[in-house]
Design an enzyme around this catalytic site. Structure first.
Site, PDB file in Angstrom:
ATOM      1  N   ARG A 207      -3.740   6.312 -18.183  1.00  0.00           N
ATOM      2  CA  ARG A 207      -2.294   6.586 -18.302  1.00  0.00           C
ATOM      3  C   ARG A 207      -1.504   5.998 -17.135  1.00  0.00           C
ATOM      4  O   ARG A 207      -0.348   5.601 -17.279  1.00  0.00           O
ATOM      5  CB  ARG A 207      -2.048   8.098 -18.371  1.00  0.00           C
ATOM      6  CG  ARG A 207      -2.486   8.678 -19.732  1.00  0.00           C
ATOM      7  CD  ARG A 207      -2.149  10.145 -19.835  1.00  0.00           C
ATOM      8  NE  ARG A 207      -0.744  10.398 -19.564  1.00  0.00           N
ATOM      9  CZ  ARG A 207      -0.291  11.460 -18.886  1.00  0.00           C
ATOM     10  NH1 ARG A 207      -1.122  12.354 -18.421  1.00  0.00           N
ATOM     11  NH2 ARG A 207       0.998  11.624 -18.683  1.00  0.00           N
TER      12      ARG A 207
ATOM     13  N   ASP B 216      -9.011  -5.266 -16.462  1.00  0.00           N
ATOM     14  CA  ASP B 216     -10.044  -4.585 -15.701  1.00  0.00           C
ATOM     15  C   ASP B 216      -9.691  -4.799 -14.240  1.00  0.00           C
ATOM     16  O   ASP B 216      -9.262  -5.889 -13.844  1.00  0.00           O
ATOM     17  CB  ASP B 216     -11.432  -5.147 -16.019  1.00  0.00           C
ATOM     18  CG  ASP B 216     -12.522  -4.164 -15.613  1.00  0.00           C
ATOM     19  OD1 ASP B 216     -12.465  -2.998 -16.059  1.00  0.00           O
ATOM     20  OD2 ASP B 216     -13.427  -4.544 -14.856  1.00  0.00           O
TER      21      ASP B 216
ATOM     22  N   TYR C 178      -7.774   4.752  -5.944  1.00  0.00           N
ATOM     23  CA  TYR C 178      -7.991   4.563  -4.509  1.00  0.00           C
ATOM     24  C   TYR C 178      -6.679   4.361  -3.730  1.00  0.00           C
ATOM     25  O   TYR C 178      -6.721   4.009  -2.549  1.00  0.00           O
ATOM     26  CB  TYR C 178      -8.920   3.360  -4.281  1.00  0.00           C
ATOM     27  CG  TYR C 178     -10.293   3.521  -4.914  1.00  0.00           C
ATOM     28  CD1 TYR C 178     -11.324   4.159  -4.225  1.00  0.00           C
ATOM     29  CD2 TYR C 178     -10.559   3.044  -6.192  1.00  0.00           C
ATOM     30  CE1 TYR C 178     -12.587   4.313  -4.794  1.00  0.00           C
ATOM     31  CE2 TYR C 178     -11.822   3.191  -6.781  1.00  0.00           C
ATOM     32  CZ  TYR C 178     -12.826   3.826  -6.073  1.00  0.00           C
ATOM     33  OH  TYR C 178     -14.076   3.982  -6.652  1.00  0.00           O
ATOM     34  N   ASP C 179      -5.535   4.550  -4.377  1.00  0.00           N
ATOM     35  CA  ASP C 179      -4.246   4.337  -3.690  1.00  0.00           C
ATOM     36  C   ASP C 179      -4.115   5.101  -2.364  1.00  0.00           C
ATOM     37  O   ASP C 179      -3.532   4.572  -1.410  1.00  0.00           O
ATOM     38  CB  ASP C 179      -3.071   4.697  -4.623  1.00  0.00           C
ATOM     39  CG  ASP C 179      -2.802   3.626  -5.661  1.00  0.00           C
ATOM     40  OD1 ASP C 179      -3.303   2.488  -5.495  1.00  0.00           O
ATOM     41  OD2 ASP C 179      -2.090   3.905  -6.637  1.00  0.00           O
TER      42      ASP C 179
ATOM     43  N   LYS D 124       4.565  -0.623  -4.456  1.00  0.00           N
ATOM     44  CA  LYS D 124       3.362  -1.015  -5.199  1.00  0.00           C
ATOM     45  C   LYS D 124       3.711  -1.893  -6.409  1.00  0.00           C
ATOM     46  O   LYS D 124       3.029  -2.866  -6.704  1.00  0.00           O
ATOM     47  CB  LYS D 124       2.580   0.231  -5.647  1.00  0.00           C
ATOM     48  CG  LYS D 124       1.247  -0.131  -6.275  1.00  0.00           C
ATOM     49  CD  LYS D 124       0.451   1.068  -6.784  1.00  0.00           C
ATOM     50  CE  LYS D 124      -0.843   0.565  -7.422  1.00  0.00           C
ATOM     51  NZ  LYS D 124      -1.557   1.601  -8.181  1.00  0.00           N
TER      52      LYS D 124
HETATM   53  P1  ITT Z   1      -9.330   1.354 -18.965  1.00  0.00           P
HETATM   54  O1  ITT Z   1     -10.713   0.741 -18.854  1.00  0.00           O
HETATM   55  O2  ITT Z   1      -9.143   2.199 -20.181  1.00  0.00           O
HETATM   56  O3  ITT Z   1      -8.233   0.340 -18.790  1.00  0.00           O
HETATM   57  P2  ITT Z   1     -10.145   2.638 -16.477  1.00  0.00           P
HETATM   58  O4  ITT Z   1      -9.538   3.683 -15.580  1.00  0.00           O
HETATM   59  O5  ITT Z   1     -11.542   2.894 -16.979  1.00  0.00           O
HETATM   60  O6  ITT Z   1      -9.146   2.362 -17.709  1.00  0.00           O
HETATM   61  P3  ITT Z   1     -11.117   0.296 -15.092  1.00  0.00           P
HETATM   62  O7  ITT Z   1     -12.402   0.344 -15.827  1.00  0.00           O
HETATM   63  O8  ITT Z   1     -10.402  -1.017 -14.967  1.00  0.00           O
HETATM   64  O9  ITT Z   1     -10.035   1.283 -15.720  1.00  0.00           O
HETATM   65  O10 ITT Z   1     -11.362   0.932 -13.675  1.00  0.00           O
HETATM   66  C1  ITT Z   1     -10.565   0.592 -12.633  1.00  0.00           C
HETATM   67  C2  ITT Z   1     -10.729   1.620 -11.529  1.00  0.00           C
HETATM   68  O11 ITT Z   1     -10.398   0.957 -10.305  1.00  0.00           O
HETATM   69  C3  ITT Z   1      -9.718   2.759 -11.690  1.00  0.00           C
HETATM   70  O12 ITT Z   1     -10.244   3.849 -12.416  1.00  0.00           O
HETATM   71  C4  ITT Z   1      -9.422   3.089 -10.232  1.00  0.00           C
HETATM   72  O13 ITT Z   1     -10.419   3.931  -9.712  1.00  0.00           O
HETATM   73  C5  ITT Z   1      -9.524   1.729  -9.556  1.00  0.00           C
HETATM   74  N1  ITT Z   1      -8.185   1.076  -9.545  1.00  0.00           N
HETATM   75  C6  ITT Z   1      -7.766   0.039 -10.318  1.00  0.00           C
HETATM   76  N2  ITT Z   1      -6.476  -0.238 -10.066  1.00  0.00           N
HETATM   77  C7  ITT Z   1      -6.073   0.643  -9.149  1.00  0.00           C
HETATM   78  C8  ITT Z   1      -4.845   0.870  -8.517  1.00  0.00           C
HETATM   79  O14 ITT Z   1      -3.758   0.179  -8.812  1.00  0.00           O
HETATM   80  N3  ITT Z   1      -4.781   1.857  -7.624  1.00  0.00           N
HETATM   81  C9  ITT Z   1      -5.860   2.585  -7.307  1.00  0.00           C
HETATM   82  N4  ITT Z   1      -7.060   2.467  -7.888  1.00  0.00           N
HETATM   83  C10 ITT Z   1      -7.170   1.482  -8.795  1.00  0.00           C
END
Ligand code: ITT
Length: 206
Positions: free
Chosen positions: A10, A69, A154-155, A175
């Site tokens: 979300r 991703d 991890y923000d 951001k």
């Molecule tokens: P979808 O696969 O459904 O898109 P997901 O949360 O599983 O959602 P990912 O597999 O791409 O998404 O995992 C990326 C992870 O990396 C996410 O859950 C965060 O822990 C981290 N991450 C990615 N972008 C981030 C951001 O902008 N700020 C902080 N953490 C982030």
């Protein structure tokens, strides 16, 4: 024209939706698509996983589809958690637990060795099956303690280059301009703008 955001995260949706406002693309959520399967994110790269998510949602929906991703690469950890960012510290754990694991592994690592970057690969699939991928990066370093409450993941421990506060402290106003996601999305928006521009001359684009 409709654009399906193929993500179940979300927070990603919120960040992407804001950037897509005013582009003329009508955003469709994955929850509105019947039969969209869960995708096993077992690719070795961000691009492989992004393509996997985009292809499966595009196949079911027949719509223009955008998936991404993303993750955090920490140099002192050899690029970990990387593509495993969501599953770091195990399945079903909280952002807080993932952050505790990262900070725990960096306890004795000094400032200058805490370099890291967020990466985001976004892939767009068109209804004819054409694929385009774009990457955005944001360099920075890992804080010694978590700080701030904005954003997600991890923000609270990521300090982007040129700043002294974490993404979670800086908030979306910052951001949304400099993040890995914002940078990838800008390229996607440019590409989708060209697609829209081609539309009158190419009735095949729906
Ligand atoms: P979808 O696969 O459904 O898109 P997901 O949360 O599983 O959602 P990912 O597999 O791409 O998404 O995992 C990326 C992870 O990396 C996410 O859950 C965060 O822990 C981290 N991450 C990615 N972008 C981030 C951001 O902008 N700020 C902080 N953490 C982030």
């Amino acid at each position: 024209m409709k654009l399906l955001l193929a993500t179940r995260n979300r927070n990603k949706v919120i960040e992407m939706q804001q950037a897509l406002e005013g582009t003329g693309w009508q955003v469709v959520m994955l929850s509105d698509v019947k039969g969209a399967p869960e995708v096993k994110e077992d690719g070795a790269t961000f691009e492989e996983n992004a393509l996997k998510k985009a292809r499966s949602a595009a196949q079911v929906s027949g719509l223009w589809t955008l998936a991404e991703d993303s993750g955090l690469e920490i140099d002192a950890l050899g690029g970990e958690p990387g593509v495993r960012s969501a599953r770091y510290a195990g399945e079903g754990v909280t952002d807080g637990e993932r952050i505790r694991k990262v900070l725990g592994q960096l306890v004795s690592v000094r400032d200058e060795q805490r370099t890291a970057r967020f990466r985001c690969v976004m892939c767009v699939i068109d209804p004819a099956g054409g694929e385009r991928c774009f990457e955005g990066r944001c360099e920075g370093r890992i804080a010694h303690n978590a700080g701030g409450s904005s954003g997600f993941g991890y923000d609270p421990v990521f300090i982007p280059e040129g700043h002294e506060k974490t993404f979670a402290e800086l908030g979306f106003a910052v951001k949304g301009k400099i993040s890995h996601r914002a940078r990838a999305l800008q390229q996607v928006i440019d590409y989708l703008g060209k697609v829209q521009g081609l539309r009158p001359a190419d009735p095949g684009i729906t």
